[in-house]
Design a protein around this motif. Sequence first.
Motif, PDB file in Angstrom:
ATOM      1  N   LYS A 250     -50.539  90.672  37.938  1.00 62.81           N
ATOM      2  CA  LYS A 250     -49.499  90.128  37.050  1.00 62.81           C
ATOM      3  C   LYS A 250     -48.194  89.803  37.777  1.00 62.81           C
ATOM      4  O   LYS A 250     -47.360  89.073  37.248  1.00 62.81           O
ATOM      5  CB  LYS A 250     -49.219  91.114  35.918  1.00 62.81           C
ATOM      6  CG  LYS A 250     -50.240  91.013  34.804  1.00 62.81           C
ATOM      7  CD  LYS A 250     -49.793  91.789  33.603  1.00 62.81           C
ATOM      8  CE  LYS A 250     -51.010  92.296  32.858  1.00 62.81           C
ATOM      9  NZ  LYS A 250     -50.790  93.550  32.210  1.00 62.81           N
ATOM     10  N   GLY A 251     -47.997  90.375  38.956  1.00 62.31           N
ATOM     11  CA  GLY A 251     -46.836  90.034  39.786  1.00 62.31           C
ATOM     12  C   GLY A 251     -45.504  90.118  39.064  1.00 62.31           C
ATOM     13  O   GLY A 251     -44.683  89.202  39.168  1.00 62.31           O
ATOM     14  N   GLY A 252     -45.263  91.190  38.322  1.00 60.89           N
ATOM     15  CA  GLY A 252     -43.952  91.403  37.688  1.00 60.89           C
ATOM     16  C   GLY A 252     -43.824  90.798  36.302  1.00 60.89           C
ATOM     17  O   GLY A 252     -42.879  91.096  35.578  1.00 60.89           O
ATOM     18  N   PHE A 253     -44.759  89.926  35.912  1.00 60.70           N
ATOM     19  CA  PHE A 253     -44.696  89.355  34.557  1.00 60.70           C
ATOM     20  C   PHE A 253     -45.324  90.338  33.561  1.00 60.70           C
ATOM     21  O   PHE A 253     -46.180  91.148  33.925  1.00 60.70           O
ATOM     22  CB  PHE A 253     -45.465  88.033  34.495  1.00 60.70           C
ATOM     23  CG  PHE A 253     -44.727  86.892  35.141  1.00 60.70           C
ATOM     24  CD1 PHE A 253     -43.788  86.165  34.428  1.00 60.70           C
ATOM     25  CD2 PHE A 253     -44.972  86.554  36.464  1.00 60.70           C
ATOM     26  CE1 PHE A 253     -43.104  85.110  35.016  1.00 60.70           C
ATOM     27  CE2 PHE A 253     -44.293  85.507  37.067  1.00 60.70           C
ATOM     28  CZ  PHE A 253     -43.360  84.788  36.340  1.00 60.70           C
ATOM     29  N   GLU A 254     -44.904  90.200  32.301  1.00 61.95           N
ATOM     30  CA  GLU A 254     -45.418  91.133  31.299  1.00 61.95           C
ATOM     31  C   GLU A 254     -46.898  90.866  30.974  1.00 61.95           C
ATOM     32  O   GLU A 254     -47.662  91.776  30.695  1.00 61.95           O
ATOM     33  CB  GLU A 254     -44.569  91.024  30.031  1.00 61.95           C
ATOM     34  CG  GLU A 254     -44.692  92.239  29.147  1.00 61.95           C
ATOM     35  CD  GLU A 254     -43.880  92.070  27.871  1.00 61.95           C
ATOM     36  OE1 GLU A 254     -44.224  92.715  26.894  1.00 61.95           O
ATOM     37  OE2 GLU A 254     -42.916  91.277  27.866  1.00 61.95           O
ATOM     38  N   HIS A 255     -47.262  89.599  31.003  1.00 64.94           N
ATOM     39  CA  HIS A 255     -48.648  89.240  30.699  1.00 64.94           C
ATOM     40  C   HIS A 255     -49.141  88.191  31.695  1.00 64.94           C
ATOM     41  O   HIS A 255     -48.349  87.439  32.254  1.00 64.94           O
ATOM     42  CB  HIS A 255     -48.765  88.625  29.290  1.00 64.94           C
ATOM     43  CG  HIS A 255     -48.329  89.539  28.202  1.00 64.94           C
ATOM     44  ND1 HIS A 255     -47.103  89.438  27.608  1.00 64.94           N
ATOM     45  CD2 HIS A 255     -48.956  90.588  27.622  1.00 64.94           C
ATOM     46  CE1 HIS A 255     -46.993  90.382  26.681  1.00 64.94           C
ATOM     47  NE2 HIS A 255     -48.093  91.097  26.677  1.00 64.94           N
ATOM     48  N   PHE A 256     -50.468  88.120  31.842  1.00 66.05           N
ATOM     49  CA  PHE A 256     -51.034  87.077  32.700  1.00 66.05           C
ATOM     50  C   PHE A 256     -50.690  85.697  32.152  1.00 66.05           C
ATOM     51  O   PHE A 256     -50.434  84.769  32.901  1.00 66.05           O
ATOM     52  CB  PHE A 256     -52.557  87.224  32.782  1.00 66.05           C
ATOM     53  CG  PHE A 256     -52.987  88.271  33.772  1.00 66.05           C
ATOM     54  CD1 PHE A 256     -52.788  88.078  35.127  1.00 66.05           C
ATOM     55  CD2 PHE A 256     -53.584  89.452  33.350  1.00 66.05           C
ATOM     56  CE1 PHE A 256     -53.171  89.040  36.047  1.00 66.05           C
ATOM     57  CE2 PHE A 256     -53.969  90.416  34.260  1.00 66.05           C
ATOM     58  CZ  PHE A 256     -53.762  90.207  35.613  1.00 66.05           C
ATOM     59  N   MET A 257     -50.663  85.572  30.826  1.00 69.34           N
ATOM     60  CA  MET A 257     -50.451  84.234  30.269  1.00 69.34           C
ATOM     61  C   MET A 257     -49.097  83.661  30.687  1.00 69.34           C
ATOM     62  O   MET A 257     -49.020  82.503  31.109  1.00 69.34           O
ATOM     63  CB  MET A 257     -50.568  84.241  28.749  1.00 69.34           C
ATOM     64  CG  MET A 257     -50.434  82.825  28.194  1.00 69.34           C
ATOM     65  SD  MET A 257     -50.749  82.742  26.451  1.00 69.34           S
ATOM     66  CE  MET A 257     -50.325  81.032  26.143  1.00 69.34           C
ATOM     67  N   ILE A 258     -48.043  84.472  30.608  1.00 70.75           N
ATOM     68  CA  ILE A 258     -46.716  83.941  30.948  1.00 70.75           C
ATOM     69  C   ILE A 258     -46.632  83.702  32.461  1.00 70.75           C
ATOM     70  O   ILE A 258     -46.012  82.750  32.919  1.00 70.75           O
ATOM     71  CB  ILE A 258     -45.570  84.844  30.407  1.00 70.75           C
ATOM     72  CG1 ILE A 258     -44.208  84.165  30.570  1.00 70.75           C
ATOM     73  CG2 ILE A 258     -45.557  86.215  31.025  1.00 70.75           C
ATOM     74  CD1 ILE A 258     -43.971  83.034  29.613  1.00 70.75           C
ATOM     75  N   LYS A 259     -47.314  84.553  33.225  1.00 74.27           N
ATOM     76  CA  LYS A 259     -47.346  84.325  34.683  1.00 74.27           C
ATOM     77  C   LYS A 259     -48.034  82.975  34.963  1.00 74.27           C
ATOM     78  O   LYS A 259     -47.549  82.156  35.741  1.00 74.27           O
ATOM     79  CB  LYS A 259     -48.123  85.458  35.352  1.00 74.27           C
ATOM     80  CG  LYS A 259     -48.308  85.252  36.835  1.00 74.27           C
ATOM     81  CD  LYS A 259     -49.162  86.356  37.428  1.00 74.27           C
ATOM     82  CE  LYS A 259     -49.487  86.097  38.878  1.00 74.27           C
ATOM     83  NZ  LYS A 259     -50.909  85.930  39.125  1.00 74.27           N
ATOM     84  N   GLU A 260     -49.138  82.751  34.275  1.00 75.64           N
ATOM     85  CA  GLU A 260     -49.895  81.523  34.536  1.00 75.64           C
ATOM     86  C   GLU A 260     -49.161  80.284  34.022  1.00 75.64           C
ATOM     87  O   GLU A 260     -49.260  79.215  34.610  1.00 75.64           O
ATOM     88  CB  GLU A 260     -51.308  81.665  33.944  1.00 75.64           C
ATOM     89  CG  GLU A 260     -52.113  82.671  34.771  1.00 75.64           C
ATOM     90  CD  GLU A 260     -53.349  83.233  34.083  1.00 75.64           C
ATOM     91  OE1 GLU A 260     -53.651  82.815  32.947  1.00 75.64           O
ATOM     92  OE2 GLU A 260     -53.996  84.110  34.683  1.00 75.64           O
ATOM     93  N   ILE A 261     -48.388  80.460  32.933  1.00 75.36           N
ATOM     94  CA  ILE A 261     -47.559  79.341  32.450  1.00 75.36           C
ATOM     95  C   ILE A 261     -46.576  78.948  33.563  1.00 75.36           C
ATOM     96  O   ILE A 261     -46.375  77.769  33.855  1.00 75.36           O
ATOM     97  CB  ILE A 261     -46.818  79.735  31.154  1.00 75.36           C
ATOM     98  CG1 ILE A 261     -47.796  79.771  29.973  1.00 75.36           C
ATOM     99  CG2 ILE A 261     -45.651  78.786  30.862  1.00 75.36           C
ATOM    100  CD1 ILE A 261     -47.207  80.258  28.654  1.00 75.36           C
ATOM    101  N   GLN A 585     -47.113  75.818  24.692  1.00 73.93           N
ATOM    102  CA  GLN A 585     -47.725  77.055  25.221  1.00 73.93           C
ATOM    103  C   GLN A 585     -46.750  78.218  25.041  1.00 73.93           C
ATOM    104  O   GLN A 585     -47.138  79.318  24.632  1.00 73.93           O
ATOM    105  CB  GLN A 585     -48.029  76.910  26.717  1.00 73.93           C
ATOM    106  CG  GLN A 585     -49.083  75.873  27.050  1.00 73.93           C
ATOM    107  CD  GLN A 585     -49.105  75.530  28.543  1.00 73.93           C
ATOM    108  OE1 GLN A 585     -48.130  75.771  29.274  1.00 73.93           O
ATOM    109  NE2 GLN A 585     -50.211  74.965  28.999  1.00 73.93           N
ATOM    110  N   LEU A 586     -45.474  77.941  25.365  1.00 71.08           N
ATOM    111  CA  LEU A 586     -44.453  79.010  25.255  1.00 71.08           C
ATOM    112  C   LEU A 586     -44.290  79.449  23.802  1.00 71.08           C
ATOM    113  O   LEU A 586     -44.133  80.639  23.515  1.00 71.08           O
ATOM    114  CB  LEU A 586     -43.109  78.520  25.807  1.00 71.08           C
ATOM    115  CG  LEU A 586     -43.036  78.359  27.327  1.00 71.08           C
ATOM    116  CD1 LEU A 586     -41.772  77.592  27.730  1.00 71.08           C
ATOM    117  CD2 LEU A 586     -43.060  79.712  28.036  1.00 71.08           C
TER     118      LEU A 586
END
Length: 612
Positions: A250-261, A585-586
Motif C-alpha cells: 500500500k506504500g503509505g496509502f490507506e487503501h490499494f484503490m487510492i494508491k492505484e488511482i 473514481q475518487l
Amino acid sequence: MCGIVGYNGSEQAAPILLEGLSRLEYRGYDSAGLAVRNASTPIEIVKAKGRLRVLAEKTNDGEALHGTCGIGHTRWATHGEPSENNAHPHASDDRTVVGVHNGIIENYQELKEKLLRHDYVFYSDTDTEVALKLIHYYMGKYAGGPVDSIARAMTRIRGSYALAVMFAEYPDEIFVARKDSPMVIGVTDGACYIASDVPALLKYTRSVYYIGNQQIARLGKGTVSFFDIDREPVSVEQTEVKWDAEAAEKGGFEHFMIKEIHEQPKAVRDTLHSLIKEDHIDLSGTGLTDEDLRKYERIHIVACGSAYHVGLAGQYIIEDLARMPVRVELASEFRYRNPLLTDRDLVIVISQSGETADSLAALRLAKEKGIETLGIINVIGSSIAREADHVLYTLAGPEIAVATTKAYSAQLAAVYVLAVQAALIRGCIDEEKYKELLNEMEQLPAKMERVLEDKERIQWFAAKYSNARDMFFIGRGIDYAISMEGSLKMKEISYVHSEAYAAGELKHGTISLVENGTLVVGVCTQNHLFEKTRSNMVEVKSRGAYLMGLTNYGNYSIEDTADFTVYIPRTDAHFTTSLAVIPLQLLGYYLSVARGLNVDKPRNLAKSVTVE
Ligand code: G6P
C-alpha cells in the motif's frame, strides 16, 4: 475468485501460506483453509468461515500447525454456501488425497454419481470434493501414482480448474494441475511455491513458471517437473517477473484503490512510452503490422466490466479517427451469440487479468472461427496473453483493489494508440494531425496529475452525499462511456444504486425516477455536445435533482445549472475519458470510505472472475 497457495521447503509452511493467502485476499473470498504436513506426520487440515484473520487466530498465526509442506486456499463460493464444511482443502475420507481447487467442474454431478456407484460418500456440496475423490478412485484402481491418477481425472473432468494436491504416500511433494484457471509456480534454492497470482510469490522469488493448460506439475523441495495430460514430460520456460514487491504494497496509502488511482499517470506514461518511440507509434512488439491495420474491415471489442467500458469509449474513438466500424460486446454475450465474423475482422479482447473466463472463451471462439485476435492485457503470461495472436501489454503493474482504476486507464491509452495508428495508416489523418494527437497523448499523464490535485473537493462532496440512495450519470457520446464507468465504480465499492444513461434517452423512462434530492452527475467533456447535455441537466434539475457537473476548464457556464462542478484540463476530445474518469473514481472511493465500507474488497465481488 478462489486463491491457491502452496509451499514445499524447509521452513514451517503454515505462516508462509497465511502470508501468501493475505496477498490474494483481493481476489474475494468467504472462507479459507490450510493443509500441512511433515514427512512423518499425517496431513492436518484447518478451515474457517469468514476473513483470513479467523483462520490465523484458529492456528495461532500458523504456529499451531507443524509441517514444511502445505497448501492453502481462500474460497469464493460457487457450488455450496460459504461454510467451514464447504471450505477447502477437501480430502478423501481416508485423507490420503487432500487438495484445493479454483474453477468450476461442469460435470461434477455426473462424476459424483459414478463415484456414488463405487460406494463413495460425500460430506460437502462442492465440486472440489468430487474431483479429489475421483483422483483417489484412480489412485486405487490403476495404482499408477499421483501424475497418472490426476491425468486420468483430467480426462474425465469438464470445466475449469487449478488444482493443488497432496498425497499421504508422497510426503515431500505437491502436485499441481491446471485448465483455464491461473496458477503460477516459483522455485528457489530448496523450496517451491505455488500461487494463483504473482503478488503472493514476489516476496520469495521473481523467477516463475506459468504451468500450461492441461499440464501437471510435480513439486519437490526446490525442484519442479512438468507433464502433459498423456503423462509425458514437457518443458516449461522460466519467466522473470518485472514487477517489484513494493508495487504490491500500500506504500503509505490507506487503501490499494487510492494508491492505484494515484498511480494512473505512471501507468499511462509507461504504457504510452512502450508504444511510442522517437515520435512514432511502434506496434512491432504486438506483432501487428501496418498492413494488418490496413486490411481489417471491422473490429470487435470483447470484454467484461470496466474493460468493456474501455471498449465503449474505444468504439467512439476508433470509428471517429480511423473510420472503421467497431462493435463492442460483453464477452458473456459474444461467446453464446454465434457472431458474424469474417477473415477481415479483428477481435480485440481487453482484460486486466487475462484470465476472465468469459473473455477467454470469447477469444477461443474467435480463434476457432479463424479470426485474428489481439489481447490488450496487463498480466504477463496470463491465459489470454498466451493464446491471442497478438498481445499489447498495458504497463499498469500489479493491480490489487478489486475495482480497477489504473489498469482501466492504461487500457484506454492502448486503445488511443491503436486508433491513432490505424487512422494514419488508413489515410484518415495526415502526418500533422498525427503529431498533434501524439503530443496530446504525451501530455495526458501530467494533466491526470493536475486532476488528482483537486481530490479534496471531491472528498468533501462525497462526505456530504454519503447517504445517497440513488444516483444517475448522464452524458452523450464518449461522455456516455465515461458515465458507464463512473456508475459502475459507485455500485461496486459504495453500494449506491446507480445508473448511467445516454443523456438524450433520459426522457424515455428514467426521468420518472428523478425526485427531490436525487443526485445526477452530468458529464460534459465533448464541446460539440455540451449544450445538448446541459439542457438535459436542466430538465432533471427542474424535477428536483441535485446536480454535479463534470466538464473542461473554460466551460464555466455550467455553473448556471450545476450545484457542484468539477473541471478537467482541456485535451483532444477523443482523450477526455482519461481525465474525466478520475473525479468519478475518487467520488466512488470517498463515498465508500465515508460509508465505512471495505473499499478494496467489496462484498460479493472478485478481482479476477475465472468462472462463468
Ligand atoms: C471484475 C473486476 C473488474 C474488471 C472485470 C474484468 O469484475 O472487479 O474491475 O473490470 O472483472 O476483469 P479483467 O481482468 O478481464 O479486466
